[in-house]
Design an enzyme around this catalytic site. Structure first.
Site, mmCIF file in Angstrom:
data_model
loop_
_atom_site.group_PDB
_atom_site.id
_atom_site.type_symbol
_atom_site.label_atom_id
_atom_site.label_comp_id
_atom_site.label_asym_id
_atom_site.label_seq_id
_atom_site.Cartn_x
_atom_site.Cartn_y
_atom_site.Cartn_z
ATOM 1 N N GLU A 1 1.222 -2.725 4.580
ATOM 2 C CA GLU A 1 2.402 -3.590 4.469
ATOM 3 C C GLU A 1 3.694 -2.800 4.312
ATOM 4 O OE1 GLU A 1 0.301 -7.596 2.696
ATOM 5 O OE2 GLU A 1 1.270 -6.271 1.271
ATOM 6 N N CYS B 1 10.938 -0.654 1.813
ATOM 7 C CA CYS B 1 9.867 -0.090 0.987
ATOM 8 C C CYS B 1 8.720 0.270 1.932
ATOM 9 C CB CYS B 1 9.464 -1.128 -0.057
ATOM 10 S SG CYS B 1 8.170 -0.558 -1.153
ATOM 11 N N CYS C 1 -5.110 2.695 -1.906
ATOM 12 C CA CYS C 1 -4.691 3.720 -2.861
ATOM 13 C C CYS C 1 -5.887 4.109 -3.711
ATOM 14 C CB CYS C 1 -3.573 3.173 -3.751
ATOM 15 S SG CYS C 1 -2.822 4.469 -4.775
ATOM 16 N N CYS D 1 -3.947 2.136 -10.655
ATOM 17 C CA CYS D 1 -3.071 1.750 -11.766
ATOM 18 C C CYS D 1 -3.399 0.291 -12.096
ATOM 19 C CB CYS D 1 -1.615 1.922 -11.380
ATOM 20 S SG CYS D 1 -1.240 3.616 -10.897
ATOM 21 N N CYS E 1 -1.289 -2.796 -10.955
ATOM 22 C CA CYS E 1 -0.858 -2.816 -9.554
ATOM 23 C C CYS E 1 -1.925 -3.428 -8.656
ATOM 24 C CB CYS E 1 -0.567 -1.375 -9.111
ATOM 25 S SG CYS E 1 -0.283 -1.220 -7.345
ATOM 26 N N GLU F 1 -0.024 6.626 -2.738
ATOM 27 C CA GLU F 1 0.665 7.677 -3.496
ATOM 28 C C GLU F 1 1.183 8.697 -2.472
ATOM 29 O OE1 GLU F 1 1.668 8.887 -6.689
ATOM 30 O OE2 GLU F 1 2.356 10.393 -5.268
ATOM 31 N N SER G 1 8.614 7.888 -4.612
ATOM 32 C CA SER G 1 8.096 7.489 -5.917
ATOM 33 C C SER G 1 6.685 8.028 -6.101
ATOM 34 C CB SER G 1 8.084 5.964 -6.003
ATOM 35 O OG SER G 1 7.472 5.561 -7.192
ATOM 36 N N CYS H 1 7.259 -5.864 -6.447
ATOM 37 C CA CYS H 1 6.709 -4.574 -6.852
ATOM 38 C C CYS H 1 5.308 -4.715 -7.431
ATOM 39 C CB CYS H 1 7.622 -4.009 -7.931
ATOM 40 S SG CYS H 1 7.980 -2.326 -7.651
HETATM 41 S S1 SF4 Z 1 1.216 1.920 -8.552
HETATM 42 FE FE1 SF4 Z 1 1.252 3.205 -6.687
HETATM 43 S S2 SF4 Z 1 -0.158 4.889 -7.194
HETATM 44 FE FE2 SF4 Z 1 -0.609 3.273 -8.681
HETATM 45 S S3 SF4 Z 1 -2.288 2.073 -7.705
HETATM 46 FE FE3 SF4 Z 1 -0.324 1.095 -7.120
HETATM 47 S S4 SF4 Z 1 0.151 1.994 -5.100
HETATM 48 FE FE4 SF4 Z 1 -1.365 3.354 -6.093
#
Ligand code: SF4
Length: 414
Positions: A122, A135, A142, A146, A149, A212, A243, A387
């Protein structure tokens, strides 16, 4: 079908497949998007042009591809008419395929895109009064999990190629109708080569989409170089932010080899909470991370490092947390600003957003200590573009599909 090869990645994960940068398609033609001028010249020479011709044609084609955004060789008017079919027989000008484009009631746009080998990811565009921020994703899925997320609940499929990364910016310029019609007036100094002056919509880029970026370092660097090249997309490095969740060993290289602004997903001020929210913290702890920030090449009071801090009720939002955040940033003498992000809930999330009053109080404590700490307005919530909410609809659909199948199985007579 795009070929993949294994690439070692630093960090607590195994190597993941990465598509090759130069990938002939099924019909044998090679996609030029993502390639540098010398790479294009080398391909032209391999295809039979002499070295001088190859170099000249590569310069012209590079300009048409990245500076003017043309999608067909037929539109390259300063290339001899007879040469254009020769190019079209051997090469293609690719873009990620758009599967779905959504528009939020607040003007935010989200695209579901697909790679040539069928993986979905996306990209989000967030318009503001004085800027428009794209973005951009660096990986499909990923590895870092996290816990706040949604993308982190997707498994990592593969790294995106330079073409797939720069292709997102090009696709956004296509969609926003922002390719220059004539020669663009750019300066030689990349810092002055602003693309924005004449009221364009897309003015800034953040590498904050899926993935990442520092786990896909080479491809992100190569793509951003094309974005920053004043003969390419011509966006100043001051308008680009990368980031990271804190891949400490790659941060100095990012500063030296890419040189864009840095944002760090901090989200907590002590080990126990950060270990939970950003599990990479178990490998690279807060002090190590802040020391790497202090050493980040190019950071200064005019180019401050942004610390992202998601506001989670009763998890990381106390007055003590705010004071500790200030203490940490000051101890490392960081030119810092803090971005407070109200948590955007998603189905199955283990957290709730802090109350508006708590967020205001937290922000005030940090501001009072002389560090800017604005609260980010959530954008695109109605289309899951905010986000931490990115997760491909394809995967959501397949989950829904699985649920439906499970329900059907349960309902089936035994
Ligand atoms: S915040 Fe960024 S690094 Fe962490 S799981 Fe989500 S996409 Fe991956």
């Amino acid at each position: 079908m795009t070929q993949t090869a294994l690439m070692p990645i630093p960090g607590p994960i195994d190597p993941v497949p990465v598509a090759r940068a130069i990938t002939p398609r099924a019909d044998g033609r090679v996609d030029l998007i993502g390639l540098t001028k010398p790479q294009i010249a080398a391909l032209f020479a391999q295809a039979g042009l002499d070295a001088k011709q190859a170099k000249l044609r590569a310069k012209q084609v590079f300009h048409w591809l990245y500076h003017r955004g043309v999608a067909e060789f037929a539109a390259m008017t300063d290339i001899a008419k007879a040469m254009r079919p020769w190019l079209a027989e051997r090469f293609v000008i690719g873009r990620p395929e758009t599967i779905e484009a959504q528009l939020s009631s607040d003007g935010t746009r989200k695209w579901l895109l697909r790679t040539a080998d069928g993986h979905d990811f996306e990209m989000v565009f967030i318009p503001d009064a004085d800027r428009g921020t794209l973005c951009v994703s660096s990986q499909v899925g990923c590895t870092l999990n996290c816990t706040f997320c949604h993308t982190g609940t997707m498994r990592l499929v593969r790294n995106l190629t330079p073409g797939e990364i720069v292709g997102q910016v090009m696709l956004a310029r296509d969609a926003l109708g922002e390719w220059p019609k004539g020669a663009m007036d750019v300066a030689d100094d990349p810092d002055v080569a602003e693309y924005t002056a004449d009221g364009r919509l897309l003015t800034n880029i953040v590498m904050m989409g899926m993935g990442e970026p520092l786990y896909n370092f080479d491809n992100v660097r190569d793509a951003l170089k094309l974005v920053m090249d004043c003969e390419g997309l011509g966006l100043s490095r001051r308008r680009i932010t990368l980031s990271t969740s804190g891949v400490v060993p790659m941060m100095a290289r990012a500063g030296e080899e890419i040189g864009v602004n840095l944002a760090v997903s901090l989200h907590a001020t002590n080990k126990a909470v950060r270990d939970e929210l950003v599990p990479l913290n178990k490998k690279y702890g807060i002090d190590e991370l802040l020391a790497a920030c202090a050493a980040y090449p190019g950071a200064s009071n005019s180019r401050r490092i942004t610390f992202e801090y998601v506001m989670l009720a009763d998890k990381n939002d106390s007055d003590e947390d705010a004071h500790e955040l200030v203490r940490l940033l000051k101890r490392h003498k960081l030119p810092a600003k803090v971005n407070l992000i109200p948590f955007n809930p998603w189905p199955g999330a283990a957290y709730e957003c802090s109350s508006p009053e708590r967020i205001r109080r937290f922000s005030a404590i940090v501001f009072d200590a002389g560090i800017s700490a604005p609260v980010r307005t959530p954008r695109g919530r109605d289309i899951d573009a905010a986000c931490g909410q990115l997760k491909t609809s394809a995967e959501k659909k397949s989950r829904a599909e699985l649920d439906r199948l499970a329900a059907e199985q349960q309902a089936a007579p035994g």
